[in-house]
Design an enzyme around this catalytic site. Structure first.
Site, short mmCIF file in Angstrom:
data_model
loop_
_atom_site.label_atom_id
_atom_site.label_comp_id
_atom_site.label_asym_id
_atom_site.label_seq_id
_atom_site.Cartn_x
_atom_site.Cartn_y
_atom_site.Cartn_z
N GLU A 22 -16.71 -5.50 -39.32
CA GLU A 22 -16.47 -5.25 -37.54
C GLU A 22 -17.90 -4.46 -37.34
OE1 GLU A 22 -12.99 -4.68 -35.16
OE2 GLU A 22 -14.24 -3.07 -34.37
N HIS A 82 -15.51 -10.78 -30.23
CA HIS A 82 -14.39 -10.08 -29.49
C HIS A 82 -14.41 -10.48 -28.04
CE1 HIS A 82 -13.27 -6.81 -32.69
NE2 HIS A 82 -14.17 -7.70 -33.23
N ARG A 112 -6.56 -8.37 -24.85
CA ARG A 112 -6.67 -7.93 -23.64
C ARG A 112 -7.72 -6.78 -23.08
NH1 ARG A 112 -1.98 -4.16 -21.13
NH2 ARG A 112 -3.37 -2.74 -22.46
N GLY A 113 -7.73 -5.87 -23.94
CA GLY A 113 -8.75 -4.98 -23.49
C GLY A 113 -7.99 -3.73 -22.72
N ASP A 114 -8.45 -2.60 -22.68
CA ASP A 114 -7.60 -1.52 -21.88
C ASP A 114 -8.11 -1.48 -20.37
OD1 ASP A 114 -5.82 -0.42 -23.74
OD2 ASP A 114 -7.61 0.24 -24.91
N GLN A 207 -5.07 -2.87 -36.43
CA GLN A 207 -5.49 -1.63 -36.10
C GLN A 207 -5.71 -0.71 -37.35
OE1 GLN A 207 -7.46 0.30 -34.39
NE2 GLN A 207 -6.49 0.49 -32.27
P1 FAD Z 1 -1.98 -7.55 -25.87
O1 FAD Z 1 -1.49 -8.47 -26.98
O2 FAD Z 1 -1.87 -8.34 -24.60
O3 FAD Z 1 -0.89 -6.43 -25.70
C1 FAD Z 1 -1.15 -5.30 -24.64
C2 FAD Z 1 0.40 -4.45 -24.43
O4 FAD Z 1 1.09 -5.37 -23.77
C3 FAD Z 1 1.06 -4.01 -25.51
O5 FAD Z 1 1.45 -2.97 -25.23
C4 FAD Z 1 2.00 -4.94 -25.89
O6 FAD Z 1 3.14 -4.57 -26.77
C5 FAD Z 1 2.23 -5.44 -24.45
N1 FAD Z 1 2.48 -7.03 -24.16
C6 FAD Z 1 1.78 -7.92 -24.40
N2 FAD Z 1 2.25 -9.07 -24.30
C7 FAD Z 1 3.74 -9.13 -24.42
C8 FAD Z 1 4.80 -9.85 -24.73
N3 FAD Z 1 4.79 -10.96 -24.62
N4 FAD Z 1 5.90 -9.07 -24.81
C9 FAD Z 1 5.91 -7.77 -24.94
N5 FAD Z 1 4.96 -7.16 -24.96
C10 FAD Z 1 3.82 -7.45 -24.64
N6 FAD Z 1 -10.86 -3.19 -26.96
C11 FAD Z 1 -12.12 -3.54 -26.44
O7 FAD Z 1 -12.02 -3.22 -25.03
N7 FAD Z 1 -12.82 -4.40 -27.15
C12 FAD Z 1 -12.94 -4.86 -28.19
O8 FAD Z 1 -13.85 -5.51 -28.80
C13 FAD Z 1 -11.72 -4.45 -29.19
N8 FAD Z 1 -11.48 -4.80 -30.20
C14 FAD Z 1 -10.42 -4.66 -31.00
C15 FAD Z 1 -10.28 -4.95 -32.30
C16 FAD Z 1 -9.00 -4.61 -33.10
C17 FAD Z 1 -8.89 -5.13 -34.28
C18 FAD Z 1 -7.76 -4.05 -32.38
C19 FAD Z 1 -6.58 -3.66 -33.21
C20 FAD Z 1 -8.05 -3.36 -30.94
C21 FAD Z 1 -9.33 -3.65 -30.42
N9 FAD Z 1 -9.49 -3.21 -29.07
C22 FAD Z 1 -10.56 -3.69 -28.41
C23 FAD Z 1 -8.52 -2.57 -28.21
C24 FAD Z 1 -7.34 -3.35 -27.55
O9 FAD Z 1 -8.09 -3.89 -26.43
C25 FAD Z 1 -6.22 -2.51 -26.91
O10 FAD Z 1 -5.64 -2.00 -27.90
C26 FAD Z 1 -5.53 -3.09 -25.86
O11 FAD Z 1 -4.65 -2.15 -25.17
C27 FAD Z 1 -4.40 -4.09 -26.29
O12 FAD Z 1 -5.11 -5.31 -26.59
P2 FAD Z 1 -4.29 -6.64 -27.25
O13 FAD Z 1 -5.20 -7.63 -27.17
O14 FAD Z 1 -3.46 -6.00 -28.25
O15 FAD Z 1 -3.16 -6.82 -25.83
#
Ligand code: FAD
Length: 330
Positions: A22, A82, A112-114, A207
């Site tokens: 990455e 990403h 999703r992103g933060d 993560q």
């Molecule tokens: P989701 O899977 O949508 O989850 C987000 C939150 O909602 C979680 O708390 C989850 O438990 C809850 N949730 C979602 N759907 C459901 C459901 N159906 N039922 C119950 N709960 C649900 N961030 C960036 O901005 N740019 C990047 O390039 C980036 N790369 C990353 C790469 C990796 C390998 C990882 C692990 C993280 C990365 N992140 C990045 C961070 C990530 O965007 C954040 O951690 C964000 O808060 C969560 O994204 P997600 O895609 O996991 O979201």
């Protein structure tokens, strides 16, 4: 770890293990130049793919695309983009996916992103509430595109031909072995991952984690919860105490006290690097022995430490991401 080396016939009998890396998009021209050299070095070990992060809200869109295009044009490596959906309308997310597909990108890590204010209830969350919805959108955009398009003929300036558009090969998603910071518990993390698989994801990348049991235990719970896609362990050799502190702040994943203390008390930069590389190598060996389907190494845009880990493990890269080895049988 399995033994390495050659057999009596001299053939390479090291295990084939898919490795991926990455990177993040550079912010300056000098950093971009250095990143080109890093990519060339990483490409030499024939990784399954190299992923490039994306600033939530689209802040790095152009810089991310430039790095991905560099890989397409100058290496044989599969670039993985990403993409984040937080703060986007349906139309904006649709345009973004289309733009990356049009650039020739066929592998995505859908996130999703933060939200900017780190609040889940913010009005800024956008039309797509979760990564699962972005996974569905990537597949939908692909299906809605014309199946054929006009392409240039390599080596024949001005000529073009009709060809089949490339289809998304990997739609990966993130997962959190020690729990997403906002998750209510491990069951929610497994359910979220399952929702992403049902939406069409075919790979999960974790993560950072610091103990092999965190990864192996999570995989076991995910399998029991119905998740079947490969779950790639994300590992980073952390070579300075400052970087460890920054990572802890960014991810919320607490490092083991022994690693933090050892890095703090080691006065020498080379000694610190050795500690971080040795820790990551041990962790990687343990998860591979426990059935991990490959390794995803966070590079911090440097090739030295991650290639050192690959070398110490004696890994021979595999061209394809194989199915998870024996995790499901564990
Ligand atoms: P989701 O899977 O949508 O989850 C987000 C939150 O909602 C979680 O708390 C989850 O438990 C809850 N949730 C979602 N759907 C459901 C459901 N159906 N039922 C119950 N709960 C649900 N961030 C960036 O901005 N740019 C990047 O390039 C980036 N790369 C990353 C790469 C990796 C390998 C990882 C692990 C993280 C990365 N992140 C990045 C961070 C990530 O965007 C954040 O951690 C964000 O808060 C969560 O994204 P997600 O895609 O996991 O979201």
């Amino acid at each position: 770890m399995a033994a390495t080396g050659s057999d009596a016939s001299g053939a390479d009998c090291r295990p084939q293990t898919p490795i991926s890396f990455e990177l993040f998009p550079p912010r300056t021209d000098a950093a971009a130049l250095a990143l080109g050299r890093t990519i060339d070095r990483l490409a030499e070990v024939r990784p399954a793919f190299i992923s490039v992060t994306f600033g939530a809200g689209g802040t790095s869109r152009d810089r991310s695309l430039t790095v991905l295009r560099y890989m397409l044009e100058h290496t044989d490596v599969e670039p993985m983009a990403h993409l984040t959906c937080v703060g986007s309308s349906h139309a904006e997310a649709n345009r973004l996916v289309r733009e990356f597909l049009d650039a020739g990108i066929t592998s995505f890590l859908a996130l999703r992103g933060d939200p900017p204010a780190a609040g889940e209830d913010d009005a800024g969350i956008g039309d797509l509430g979760s990564a699962a919805e972005l996974v569905q959108l990537i597949h939908r955009v692909q299906e809605e595109r014309e199946p054929f398009a006009q392409f240039g003929v390599p080596g024949v300036p001005g000529a073009s031909e009709i060809g089949e558009r490339p289809r998304p090969e990997r739609v990966a998603v993130a997962t959190f072995p020690t729990g997403h910071p906002r998750s209510r518990g491990v069951a929610q993390d497994v359910d979220t991952l399952l929702a992403k698989e049902i939406a069409g994801a075919n790979l999960a990348i974790t993560q950072l984690f610091w103990r092999s049991d965190d990864y192996l235990g999570f995989v076991e719970r995910a399998r029991a919860g119905g998740v079947t896609i490969p779950i790639l362990p994300g590992i980073m050799p952390v070579t300075t105490p400052a970087r460890l502190a920054r990572l802890t702040e960014l991810t919320g994943v607490e490092p083991p006290a022994e690693l933090s203390i050892d890095l703090e008390i080691e006065p020498d930069a080379a000694g610190q690097a050795e500690l971080g590389i040795a820790y990551a190598t041990r962790l990687a060996a343990e998860v591979l022995a426990g059935g991990a389907p490959g390794l995803h190494l966070y590079t911090f845009n440097r090739h030295e430490a991650v290639l050192d880990v690959v070398g110490r493990l004696g890994l021979r890269p595999a061209d394809q991401l194989v199915n998870e080895r024996n995790t499901t049988e564990r």
